[in-house]
Design a protein around this motif. Structure first.
Motif, PDB file in Angstrom:
ATOM      1  N   SER A  40      -3.903  25.635  57.519  1.00  0.00           N
ATOM      2  CA  SER A  40      -2.458  25.862  57.592  1.00  0.00           C
ATOM      3  C   SER A  40      -1.726  24.520  57.503  1.00  0.00           C
ATOM      4  CB  SER A  40      -2.090  26.551  58.903  1.00  0.00           C
ATOM      5  OG  SER A  40      -2.282  25.651  59.986  1.00  0.00           O
ATOM      6  N   GLN A  41      -0.468  24.571  57.077  1.00  0.00           N
ATOM      7  CA  GLN A  41       0.348  23.359  57.014  1.00  0.00           C
ATOM      8  C   GLN A  41       0.467  22.728  58.393  1.00  0.00           C
ATOM      9  OE1 GLN A  41       1.495  21.906  54.069  1.00  0.00           O
ATOM     10  NE2 GLN A  41       1.680  20.220  55.513  1.00  0.00           N
ATOM     11  N   GLU A  42       0.592  23.545  59.412  1.00  0.00           N
ATOM     12  CA  GLU A  42       0.690  23.043  60.784  1.00  0.00           C
ATOM     13  C   GLU A  42      -0.557  22.242  61.164  1.00  0.00           C
ATOM     14  OE1 GLU A  42       2.312  25.200  64.588  1.00  0.00           O
ATOM     15  OE2 GLU A  42       0.233  25.826  64.251  1.00  0.00           O
ATOM     16  N   PHE A  43      -1.723  22.748  60.801  1.00  0.00           N
ATOM     17  CA  PHE A  43      -2.967  22.035  61.117  1.00  0.00           C
ATOM     18  C   PHE A  43      -3.076  20.750  60.300  1.00  0.00           C
ATOM     19  CE2 PHE A  43      -7.393  20.955  61.207  1.00  0.00           C
ATOM     20  CZ  PHE A  43      -7.734  21.182  62.532  1.00  0.00           C
ATOM     21  N   ILE A  44      -2.699  20.801  59.026  1.00  0.00           N
ATOM     22  CA  ILE A  44      -2.736  19.603  58.176  1.00  0.00           C
ATOM     23  C   ILE A  44      -1.838  18.520  58.773  1.00  0.00           C
ATOM     24  CG2 ILE A  44      -2.078  18.665  55.918  1.00  0.00           C
ATOM     25  CD1 ILE A  44      -2.953  21.389  54.722  1.00  0.00           C
ATOM     26  N   ASP A  45      -0.637  18.899  59.186  1.00  0.00           N
ATOM     27  CA  ASP A  45       0.298  17.935  59.779  1.00  0.00           C
ATOM     28  C   ASP A  45      -0.255  17.333  61.064  1.00  0.00           C
ATOM     29  OD1 ASP A  45       2.023  18.446  57.696  1.00  0.00           O
ATOM     30  OD2 ASP A  45       3.304  19.798  58.857  1.00  0.00           O
ATOM     31  N   MET A  46      -1.002  18.126  61.819  1.00  0.00           N
ATOM     32  CA  MET A  46      -1.580  17.634  63.070  1.00  0.00           C
ATOM     33  C   MET A  46      -2.752  16.683  62.793  1.00  0.00           C
ATOM     34  SD  MET A  46      -3.124  19.892  66.218  1.00  0.00           S
ATOM     35  CE  MET A  46      -4.538  20.444  65.265  1.00  0.00           C
ATOM     36  N   LYS A  47      -3.574  17.027  61.820  1.00  0.00           N
ATOM     37  CA  LYS A  47      -4.767  16.225  61.523  1.00  0.00           C
ATOM     38  C   LYS A  47      -4.428  14.925  60.796  1.00  0.00           C
ATOM     39  CE  LYS A  47      -9.461  16.639  59.821  1.00  0.00           C
ATOM     40  NZ  LYS A  47     -10.528  17.516  59.397  1.00  0.00           N
ATOM     41  N   LYS A  51       2.111  10.845  57.840  1.00  0.00           N
ATOM     42  CA  LYS A  51       2.924  11.179  56.663  1.00  0.00           C
ATOM     43  C   LYS A  51       2.217  10.882  55.341  1.00  0.00           C
ATOM     44  CE  LYS A  51       7.426  11.036  58.797  1.00  0.00           C
ATOM     45  NZ  LYS A  51       7.742  12.386  59.048  1.00  0.00           N
ATOM     46  N   ARG A  52       0.907  10.692  55.403  1.00  0.00           N
ATOM     47  CA  ARG A  52       0.132  10.531  54.175  1.00  0.00           C
ATOM     48  C   ARG A  52      -0.774  11.745  53.994  1.00  0.00           C
ATOM     49  NH1 ARG A  52      -1.360   4.737  55.844  1.00  0.00           N
ATOM     50  NH2 ARG A  52      -3.056   5.931  56.719  1.00  0.00           N
ATOM     51  N   ALA A  53      -0.378  12.834  54.613  1.00  0.00           N
ATOM     52  CA  ALA A  53      -1.196  14.043  54.577  1.00  0.00           C
ATOM     53  C   ALA A  53      -1.331  14.578  53.161  1.00  0.00           C
ATOM     54  CB  ALA A  53      -0.579  15.112  55.470  1.00  0.00           C
TER      55      ALA A  53
END
Length: 171
Positions: A40-47, A51-53
């Protein structure tokens, strides 16, 4: 007859477990390993909080082995791939503590040339095995990062390398 039946069964099994991903807005696709699913986008943002996700990530259930991929608005079409390999290698040497190089070269996959970087690195809670691919796509840069904990990499290596070999461009 048994041999024909076994062959058909193997083909059906392969096609039912292999999942092809088409990258949104492109004609690039690749096959992901069985039991890998999008994060999920939420998990990607957390991991990846810096800001280079990457825009997209698929992973195994525990998220310890993943394939991150993204299109960046960088036109690298005029940059010779050996220079791109050296640029990324020098950058990782400067900012990545504990980077150990396995391979850095230009490679060809399905007729497309890529900057190929294979290395291990230290993360906060585990050592990571990375295979990074970078290429020009139209006026953008496509990046793939196939990574796994060093501990799990032997279990996933063949699946990740098969996924790498499945990358196709319709350009």
């Amino acid at each position: 007859m048994k041999l024909v039946f076994a062959f058909i069964l193997i083909c059906i099994t392969f096609t039912s477990t292999a999942k092809e991903i088409s990258i949104t807005g492109t004609d690039i696709s690749f096959v992901i390993p069985d039991k890998f699913n999008p994060l999920s986008q939420e998990f990607i943002d957390m991991k990846w909080p810096a800001k280079r996700a990457p825009k997209w990530v698929v992973s195994n259930e525990s998220t310890s082995t993943s394939i991150a991929y993204d299109l960046k608005p960088n036109d690298i079409s005029a940059v010779p791939l050996p220079e791109l390999v050296n640029y990324f290698k020098n950058t990782f040497d400067r900012i990545g503590p504990g980077v150990a190089w396995i391979k850095s070269e230009v490679t060809e996959i399905q007729g497309k040339k890529w900057a190929y970087l294979e290395f291990t690195s230290n993360a906060i809670n585990a050592d990571i095995y990375n295979i990074m691919l970078v290429a020009s796509y139209r006026k953008e840069m496509i990046i793939f990062n196939f990574n796994s904990t060093k501990e799990e990499f032997p279990m996933y290596e063949k699946k990740l390398r098969n996924s790498i070999q499945s990358i196709t461009f319709g350009e």
